[in-house]
Design a protein around this motif. Structure first.
Motif, PDB file in Angstrom:
ATOM      1  N   ILE A 384       0.835  -1.210   0.000  1.00  0.00           N
ATOM      2  CA  ILE A 384       0.000   0.000   0.000  1.00  0.00           C
ATOM      3  C   ILE A 384       0.858   1.243   0.000  1.00  0.00           C
ATOM      4  O   ILE A 384       0.644   2.192  -0.770  1.00  0.00           O
ATOM      5  N   MET A 388       1.543   4.258  -2.777  1.00  0.00           N
ATOM      6  CA  MET A 388       1.306   5.652  -2.411  1.00  0.00           C
ATOM      7  C   MET A 388       2.608   6.404  -2.187  1.00  0.00           C
ATOM      8  O   MET A 388       2.625   7.493  -1.597  1.00  0.00           O
ATOM      9  N   CYS A 472      -3.605   9.156   3.737  1.00  0.00           N
ATOM     10  CA  CYS A 472      -4.204   9.262   2.402  1.00  0.00           C
ATOM     11  C   CYS A 472      -4.409  10.695   1.947  1.00  0.00           C
ATOM     12  O   CYS A 472      -4.879  10.932   0.823  1.00  0.00           O
ATOM     13  N   ARG A 475      -2.543  11.639  -1.259  1.00  0.00           N
ATOM     14  CA  ARG A 475      -3.104  10.949  -2.421  1.00  0.00           C
ATOM     15  C   ARG A 475      -4.407  11.608  -2.859  1.00  0.00           C
ATOM     16  O   ARG A 475      -4.667  11.794  -4.047  1.00  0.00           O
ATOM     17  N   LYS A 510      -7.971   3.778  -0.023  1.00  0.00           N
ATOM     18  CA  LYS A 510      -7.128   3.812  -1.226  1.00  0.00           C
ATOM     19  C   LYS A 510      -7.886   3.226  -2.415  1.00  0.00           C
ATOM     20  O   LYS A 510      -7.836   3.779  -3.538  1.00  0.00           O
ATOM     21  N   ASP A 514      -8.796   5.103  -5.814  1.00  0.00           N
ATOM     22  CA  ASP A 514      -8.460   4.548  -7.134  1.00  0.00           C
ATOM     23  C   ASP A 514      -9.696   4.484  -8.028  1.00  0.00           C
ATOM     24  O   ASP A 514      -9.619   4.686  -9.247  1.00  0.00           O
TER      25      ASP A 514
END
Length: 617
Positions: A384, A388, A472, A475, A510, A514
């Motif tokens: 993961i 990232m 996150c 991201r 995530k 995506d």
């Protein structure tokens, strides 16, 4: 068959003339009649003295006298031959018959006799208002008084009735007392509250009330019953009335003459009125008394209490033979079983060795599987973070760039000789804050990826969600995807490994990010972005839901979503959701996916709440 002889009977008249014609014997002593004085000598004199005087009038040459006796005195007088006849209760007669050979020659016909002629029973009395003693069975644990262990109506009849009701007076009562004669003491003890209940011969309660010694309304009869023609309160069945019996030494002609005299007593004679009887009848059947004594094992049947081994062998030889055969079979069977036990024990030892070996191998396999699961969890976290990495680098570049800018600004001011101490202090504080920010990012990453044993402890779900969302943030910003938090405050803690819960949330967020990649703002419809919610489901479990507005799942993807190595992303390993489900189920929870009503997918998982509380954050 009972009958009462009246003076008009021809046969008895002839017998009377014979008796009157007996030769006079001036030296003969008076006829002595022993009478059971169950209420004391005065009462016995008042009741039976007129009857004895009647006999004295019929035998003027000898006369007659009454001898009041209690139960021990009655036995002693009969044994010594001190009386010619006895007038006693039914039970005492049966004992005297067995012990000394007395013979009943007549039975009293009481004015209160039942239709069958029986007139002896027992009344168990308590004070009026005792609602706790309504039946004989209620006497358990109570104090009961009777007149004497050998009193027939005053104890033995009641004893048999209590045994029938399931109460053993010698084992189930709190206390069993005996007052001794006269029987009046029993009624007074109940009246005064000295005992809970008392045993009286039937009709004694009514006699005491008629004589003014007590108030009948102050008593109630336990287990009251009625007998046809019997007018007294009663707790038991009735037995034959008192017999008149002659001793073995009493001449037969005298016995006949006495019987004839009693049978010829006129109706309403003062002696009958004083004694409360209507007359005399032939001896009744006393087998019911024998049956009672046999069941109680008293009197003539007291020997039944002492049973010898020889008696048992004679009576039960067939059972003993059967027992011997059973014992022989048991011995043979025991030898066979012992042999089989040895064989089975050896087989079990061998089976136990194999089982222990299999258990050890299974334990090693489980340990290996757990280690591999830990490795897979660790690899998944690294994967993961690897995916990232660029976003994490961007997150680190921001504080590092800020540090560099502040440092260059301070350098230029120093070289130019401008700037105050306050400005340099402010710049230093900003540099320190950005350095702390970078350190926190690195610390979060280090805690997330390091190897360690699973630690189950009460964990705050909202805190775990916040920690995962912070990883996150870069991201989400890089993809211009808003992340909405809807965290319910005050949720109960869950018993879990916090890092693993963060791993599950991070993986789900995530995946949601995506799913939003490559979608134009218009394609995602209203509410574009990712929403993370926490709360309680209908069963009190803590629920975490991650919703996106992506393309959603196909039917094939929905059925295989959590299968290992299945993925919808190019280059994906297909292990993320499989590992997430394993983690959630190992915590006693459940993970599943549904379609979002406005388009996209909602992935939820629930965890059971822990009983302990934990601080948020």
């Amino acid at each position: 068959m009972r009958f009462t002889v009246r003076p008009g009977c021809l046969m008895l008249a002839l017998l009377g003339m014979l008796s009157a014609g007996l030769p006079a014997r001036a030296a003969e002593p008076p006829i002595r009649v022993g009478v059971l004085a169950y209420r004391g000598g005065d009462h016995a004199n008042a009741v039976w003295e007129p009857t004895v005087r009647y006999l004295a009038d019929r035998f003027p040459q000898r006369g007659a006298e009454m001898v009041p006796l209690d139960l021990p005195g009655m036995d002693a007088a009969v044994a010594a031959g001190g009386v010619d006849f006895v007038l006693t209760n039914t039970g005492n007669y049966v004992e005297l018959e067995a012990r000394h050979g007395v013979t009943r020659i007549a039975t009293l016909h009481s004015s209160r006799s039942g239709a069958s002629g029986a007139a002896v029973g027992s009344a168990l009395i308590v004070r009026a208002g005792r609602e706790d003693i309504r039946s004989l069975a209620d006497l358990k644990g109570k104090t009961v008084m009777a007149v004497d262990p050998d009193a027939f109506g005053g104890f033995q009849v009641a004893w048999g009735a209590m045994l029938t009701a399931g109460v053993d007076p010698y084992g189930d009562l709190k206390e069993l007392r005996f007052s001794g004669f006269p029987v009046d003491r029993v009624a007074f003890a109940v009246r005064d509250g000295a005992v809970d209940a008392g045993v009286l011969r039937a009709c004694v309660l009514e006699e005491l009330a008629e004589e003014g010694h007590l108030d009948r309304a102050g008593f109630q009869v336990v287990g009251a019953r009625t007998e046809p023609g019997f007018g007294c309160a009663l707790s038991t069945g009735l037995y034959p009335d008192w017999p008149l019996a002659r001793l073995a030494k009493t001449p037969e002609d005298l016995a006949k003459a006495v019987v004839v005299a009693l049978f010829q007593m006129p109706d309403g004679h003062p002696a009958a009125r004083a004694g409360g009887y209507e007359g005399w009848t032939v001896p009744m059947d006393y087998q019911p008394v024998h049956g009672l004594f046999r069941s109680l094992r008293i009197g003539p049947y007291e020997h039944l209490r002492d049973v010898t081994l020889l008696d048992l062998a004679r009576e039960h030889w067939h059972w003993l033979a059967l027992a011997a055969l059973a014992l022989l079979w048991w011995a043979v069977h025991s030898l066979r079983v012992e042999h089989l036990i040895k064989v089975r024990t050896a087989e079990l030892r061998a089976a136990n060795r194999d089982l222990r070996r299999e258990m050890a191998e299974r334990h090693r396999a489980e340990e290996t599987a757990r280690e591999r699961q830990k490795e897979m969890d660790h690899v998944a976290r690294l994967s993961i973070l690897g995916e990232m990495a660029s976003n994490i680098a961007h997150e680190l570049n921001q504080p590092l760039g800020a540090i560099a800018n502040y440092a260059r600004g301070c350098t230029r001011r120093l070289e130019a000789g401008v700037g105050s101490a306050a400005e340099f202090a402010e710049a230093s504080r900003a540099i320190a804050a950005q350095a702390d920010r970078a350190g926190q990012i690195i610390a979060r990453i280090r805690d997330f990826v390091r190897k360690r044993a699973v630690q189950l402890e009460p964990a705050d779900v909202n805190g775990a969600v916040e920690a995962a969302l912070q990883l996150c943030e870069g991201r989400a910003r890089s993809g211009n995807i808003p992340v909405t938090r809807s965290l319910t405050p005050g949720l109960p803690p869950v018993l879990a490994d916090r890092v693993q819960i963060e791993q599950v949330v991070l993986n789900l967020v995530k995946n949601a990010l995506d799913a939003m990649d490559g979608l134009a703002d218009g394609e995602a419809g209203e509410g574009r972005g990712v929403t993370v919610r926490t709360g309680l489901d209908g069963e009190g479990r803590v629920e975490i839901a991650v919703a996106d507005r992506g393309h959603g799942l196909s039917e094939d993807a929905r059925t295989r979503l959590f299968d290992p190595f299945f993925t919808t992303k190019p280059g994906g390993m297909g292990l993320g959701l499989s590992i997430c489900r394993t983690i959630v189920e190992s915590h006693g929870g459940h993970l599943w996916a549904t379609d979002h009503p406005g388009g996209g997918t909602v992935v939820r998982f629930v965890l059971p709440a822990a009983k302990e509380k934990v601080d948020a954050g």
